[in-house]
Design a protein around this motif. Structure first.
Motif, PDB file in Angstrom:
ATOM      1  N   PRO A   6      27.303 -46.145 -57.400  1.00  0.00           N
ATOM      2  CA  PRO A   6      28.008 -46.916 -58.432  1.00  0.00           C
ATOM      3  C   PRO A   6      29.000 -46.053 -59.213  1.00  0.00           C
ATOM      4  CG  PRO A   6      25.648 -46.738 -58.934  1.00  0.00           C
ATOM      5  CD  PRO A   6      25.895 -45.959 -57.701  1.00  0.00           C
ATOM      6  N   GLN A   7      29.820 -46.720 -59.988  1.00  0.00           N
ATOM      7  CA  GLN A   7      30.899 -45.995 -60.675  1.00  0.00           C
ATOM      8  C   GLN A   7      30.375 -44.962 -61.674  1.00  0.00           C
ATOM      9  OE1 GLN A   7      33.863 -48.520 -62.390  1.00  0.00           O
ATOM     10  NE2 GLN A   7      35.200 -46.831 -62.900  1.00  0.00           N
ATOM     11  N   ASN A   8      29.474 -45.368 -62.512  1.00  0.00           N
ATOM     12  CA  ASN A   8      28.906 -44.422 -63.479  1.00  0.00           C
ATOM     13  C   ASN A   8      27.400 -44.402 -63.326  1.00  0.00           C
ATOM     14  OD1 ASN A   8      31.373 -43.740 -64.938  1.00  0.00           O
ATOM     15  ND2 ASN A   8      31.336 -45.887 -65.542  1.00  0.00           N
ATOM     16  N   PRO A   9      26.938 -43.754 -62.270  1.00  0.00           N
ATOM     17  CA  PRO A   9      25.479 -43.775 -62.077  1.00  0.00           C
ATOM     18  C   PRO A   9      24.767 -43.019 -63.192  1.00  0.00           C
ATOM     19  CG  PRO A   9      26.513 -42.288 -60.505  1.00  0.00           C
ATOM     20  CD  PRO A   9      27.619 -42.941 -61.256  1.00  0.00           C
ATOM     21  N   LYS A  10      23.611 -43.519 -63.543  1.00  0.00           N
ATOM     22  CA  LYS A  10      22.831 -42.839 -64.589  1.00  0.00           C
ATOM     23  C   LYS A  10      22.272 -41.546 -64.001  1.00  0.00           C
ATOM     24  CE  LYS A  10      21.600 -47.132 -66.889  1.00  0.00           C
ATOM     25  NZ  LYS A  10      21.757 -48.228 -65.929  1.00  0.00           N
ATOM     26  N   LEU A  11      22.242 -40.533 -64.825  1.00  0.00           N
ATOM     27  CA  LEU A  11      21.863 -39.209 -64.345  1.00  0.00           C
ATOM     28  C   LEU A  11      20.351 -39.005 -64.415  1.00  0.00           C
ATOM     29  CD1 LEU A  11      23.481 -36.766 -63.351  1.00  0.00           C
ATOM     30  CD2 LEU A  11      23.280 -35.815 -65.641  1.00  0.00           C
ATOM     31  N   MET A  12      19.766 -38.725 -63.247  1.00  0.00           N
ATOM     32  CA  MET A  12      18.333 -38.399 -63.222  1.00  0.00           C
ATOM     33  C   MET A  12      18.135 -37.074 -63.933  1.00  0.00           C
ATOM     34  SD  MET A  12      16.634 -39.018 -59.555  1.00  0.00           S
ATOM     35  CE  MET A  12      16.939 -40.510 -58.652  1.00  0.00           C
ATOM     36  N   GLN A  13      17.150 -37.006 -64.781  1.00  0.00           N
ATOM     37  CA  GLN A  13      16.933 -35.750 -65.487  1.00  0.00           C
ATOM     38  C   GLN A  13      15.556 -35.195 -65.185  1.00  0.00           C
ATOM     39  OE1 GLN A  13      17.917 -36.393 -69.596  1.00  0.00           O
ATOM     40  NE2 GLN A  13      20.089 -36.228 -69.146  1.00  0.00           N
ATOM     41  N   ILE A  26      24.841 -46.662 -51.597  1.00  0.00           N
ATOM     42  CA  ILE A  26      25.754 -47.183 -52.631  1.00  0.00           C
ATOM     43  C   ILE A  26      25.822 -46.201 -53.794  1.00  0.00           C
ATOM     44  CG2 ILE A  26      26.219 -49.111 -54.190  1.00  0.00           C
ATOM     45  CD1 ILE A  26      24.398 -50.822 -52.296  1.00  0.00           C
ATOM     46  N   GLU A  65      25.561 -57.685 -54.794  1.00  0.00           N
ATOM     47  CA  GLU A  65      25.117 -57.685 -56.185  1.00  0.00           C
ATOM     48  C   GLU A  65      25.766 -58.864 -56.895  1.00  0.00           C
ATOM     49  OE1 GLU A  65      25.069 -53.741 -58.206  1.00  0.00           O
ATOM     50  OE2 GLU A  65      25.707 -53.112 -56.212  1.00  0.00           O
ATOM     51  N   LEU A 103      22.534 -38.487 -52.988  1.00  0.00           N
ATOM     52  CA  LEU A 103      21.398 -39.365 -53.290  1.00  0.00           C
ATOM     53  C   LEU A 103      21.524 -40.698 -52.544  1.00  0.00           C
ATOM     54  CD1 LEU A 103      18.901 -39.160 -55.107  1.00  0.00           C
ATOM     55  CD2 LEU A 103      20.203 -40.246 -56.919  1.00  0.00           C
ATOM     56  N   LYS A 162      13.494 -39.890 -53.768  1.00  0.00           N
ATOM     57  CA  LYS A 162      13.998 -41.162 -53.241  1.00  0.00           C
ATOM     58  C   LYS A 162      13.471 -41.407 -51.814  1.00  0.00           C
ATOM     59  CE  LYS A 162      17.961 -43.281 -51.254  1.00  0.00           C
ATOM     60  NZ  LYS A 162      19.385 -43.365 -51.033  1.00  0.00           N
ATOM     61  N   LYS A 207      14.806 -33.122 -62.835  1.00  0.00           N
ATOM     62  CA  LYS A 207      14.553 -32.851 -61.413  1.00  0.00           C
ATOM     63  C   LYS A 207      15.673 -31.969 -60.888  1.00  0.00           C
ATOM     64  CE  LYS A 207      12.184 -36.995 -59.700  1.00  0.00           C
ATOM     65  NZ  LYS A 207      11.957 -37.775 -60.899  1.00  0.00           N
ATOM     66  N   LYS A 220      30.636 -54.501 -55.038  1.00  0.00           N
ATOM     67  CA  LYS A 220      29.464 -55.297 -55.435  1.00  0.00           C
ATOM     68  C   LYS A 220      29.318 -56.543 -54.577  1.00  0.00           C
ATOM     69  CE  LYS A 220      29.057 -53.498 -60.054  1.00  0.00           C
ATOM     70  NZ  LYS A 220      29.156 -53.683 -61.476  1.00  0.00           N
TER      71      LYS A 220
END
Lengths: 249, 289
Positions: free
Chosen positions: A89-96, A87, A55, A154, A107, A98, A50
């Motif tokens: 991240p450790q726990n990226p949020k999951l795109m749903q 980048i 960040e 991604l 992207k 797609k 970060k």
């Protein structure tokens, strides 16, 4: 282009609660190099990433990324710099909703690439991470290992010169972690971009073939290379390595 | 900017596949619609923004040659009066007067003479009427207030009614604010993976905020159109002169009412939506885990 992608010197960070996390970090990453920073939980690995992507601001020290001083960079230059980074991240949020290919296309189009370039970059990245055969699969249906590789794809699909990956092997079954290692190795061999991985899984980090450094007690310590392949029983997290204190190089 | 448009389009197209309830979006449009409706009622009824605020004064008998001029002078002395129009009609049928006035005419009056008195605002109509009666003009004239019994005049005459109306507006406004905040939070949560990825890839925060801004505008315009539809239905239901709707909202009887309303409501919707979207977009803060 400068041969050094990341040059960190005398980096110090103390939390608002007064806990010293990074004491005196020195780190160097060359163009095309793969470096794994291993360290225990809460040793400051994610914090380091970060700080590299600005960040978070450090209290002291210098961070040069692509010869730009990240700690003093202007806001518009920061966006430009981030475009040259990938980048994860450790726990990226999951795109749903797609497929993994659509997610990459999404992207790249938002980043302003034209249609043909977008398609080429997306397919190249999926090939490099051994995900091409799964391109039409919805993201939420991927196996845990492939989800990790998808997030790398991604982050890397716009072909940045530097990839920062936070804990790609954490909380995975041994086999899944090995798949991630294989994907990352293949990607690095093909793309030759500089990659900085931070993880607590030392054995898997060794498997990537990259240079290993240890982040312990707020400082970076280099680790000797080892060729021993981990097995499910020997795979280990970070524990009391032979230490050689000082700068990385 | 083009990135922002593309992003907005993609995020909106992706909403359905996320299982984001369309009922939730409908609720948000309805809440903004209620907000618009109350703003409209407030401005239309309490602030007297009606296009025409007219008091009719009809001569009981055929007047002498000089009487209309004398009475016109007396009427024009009232502060609230903005314009006086003096006319005569050969027959009730061919006269351009509202149905309410037509019905107030004594049956035998034909031909007849009348004043069309324009006043500043709707609540001024009964005030002027009372003032003219106090000048004993009612010995020559029959006063007809076409808005008698309308909502705005009821509000104008009662402090309690005004307070209840204001309370109602505040409740609706609070409901709208809470609903819209909730909807935008859900949207921000739904779009978080995409926004986080783009944020980390160096996409400017302004571009990432655009979808929220456009969403607000979309809500506002949709709500404006829903409000317009409601008034269209109300107008359909107010064709009869006996209609209670027409009594409450006399503007419904005006032929160009919807045409005037269209741009006002669309503009109001656009403005409200832009404010809502702008505030929501400004509230979007992104950071990775």
């Amino acid at each position: 282009m400068p041969p050094i992608v990341i040059q960190v010197s005398e980096l110090k960070y103390t939390t608002p609660e007064g806990q010293r996390v990074l004491e005196d970090v020195h780190l160097r990453l060359d163009r095309g190099e793969l470096v794994c920073v291993v360290g225990e939980t809460s040793s400051g690995k994610s914090l380091l990433l970060k700080l590299l992507s600005k960040e978070i601001e450090p209290q002291r020290g210098q961070i040069l990324v692509d010869d730009r001083n990240v700690t003093r960079i202007r806001k518009d230059r920061l966006l430009e710099l981030r475009r040259r980074m990938g980048i994860v991240p450790q726990n990226p949020k999951l795109m749903q909703g797609k497929s993994i290919y659509e997610a990459l296309i999404f992207k790249l189009r938002v980043m302003g690439y034209d249609k043909s370039e977008t398609e080429r970059k997306a397919l190249d990245t999926l090939e490099a991470l051994k995900l091409a055969s799964l391109r039409e699969m919805p993201v939420e249906d991927l196996s845990p290992a492939n989800q990790r590789l998808f997030h790398v794809a991604l982050a890397a699909c716009h072909e940045p010169g530097l990839l920062l990956i936070d804990e790609p092997f954490g909380d995975l079954e041994f086999k899944d972690a090995q798949n991630v290692v294989a994907g990352l190795k293949h990607f690095h061999e093909l793309k030759r971009c500089a990659i900085l991985i931070v993880t607590r899984e030392r054995s898997h980090a060794q498997q990537t073939g990259g240079r290993l450094v240890l982040l312990q007690n707020g400082v970076i310590v280099s680790l000797p290379p080892t060729s021993a392949a981990p097995t499910p029983t020997t795979a280990s997290t970070v524990s009391d390595p032979k230490q050689k204190k000082g700068g990385v190089r | 900017m083009s990135s922002g448009f593309y992003l907005s389009k993609e995020l909106w197209l992706g909403i359905k596949s996320r299982g984001l309830k369309s009922s939730m979006l409908a609720i948000s449009v309805i809440s903004v619609f209620l907000c618009l409706l109350t703003i409209f009622l407030l401005s239309w009824n309490m602030l007297g923004m009606s296009k025409d605020n007219i008091l009719y004064a009809i001569f009981k008998e055929k007047p002498d040659k000089n009487l209309p001029g004398q009475l016109e002078d007396l009427i024009s002395q009232e502060d609230q009066v903005t314009q006086i129009f003096h006319a005569s009609c050969e027959s009730v049928k061919n006269c351009n007067i509202p149905e309410e006035v037509r019905r107030a005419l004594p049956s035998q009056t034909s031909p007849f003479t009348y004043f069309r008195i324009a006043v500043k605002s709707s609540p001024d109509i009964p005030v002027v009427e009372a003032a003219l009666k106090s000048k004993t003009l009612d010995q020559y004239l029959i006063f007809v207030n076409p808005e008698k019994g309308s909502l705005r005049q009821a509000l104008a005459q009662s402090i309690a009614a005004q307070n209840v109306f204001l309370l109602f507006i505040l409740i609706v406004f609070a409901f709208t604010v809470v609903t819209v905040i909730w909807v935008f939070r859900v949207l921000a949560n739904e779009w978080a993976p995409e926004l986080e990825t783009l944020y980390l890839s160096g996409i400017a925060l302004q571009s990432l905020r655009l979808p929220f801004f456009f969403t607000g505008i979309l809500f506002g315009c949709s709500a404006g159109l829903v409000t317009l539809l409601l008034f269209f239905l109300l107008q359909l239901g107010s064709f009869s002169p006996d209609s209670i709707l027409r009594q409450w909202l006399p503007d419904l009887a005006q032929p160009d009412f919807l045409a005037n309303l269209f741009w006002r409501l669309l503009g109001l919707g656009l403005l409200t939506g832009t404010i809502i979207g702008g505030l929501s977009a400004f509230g979007v803060k992104l950071k990775s885990n």
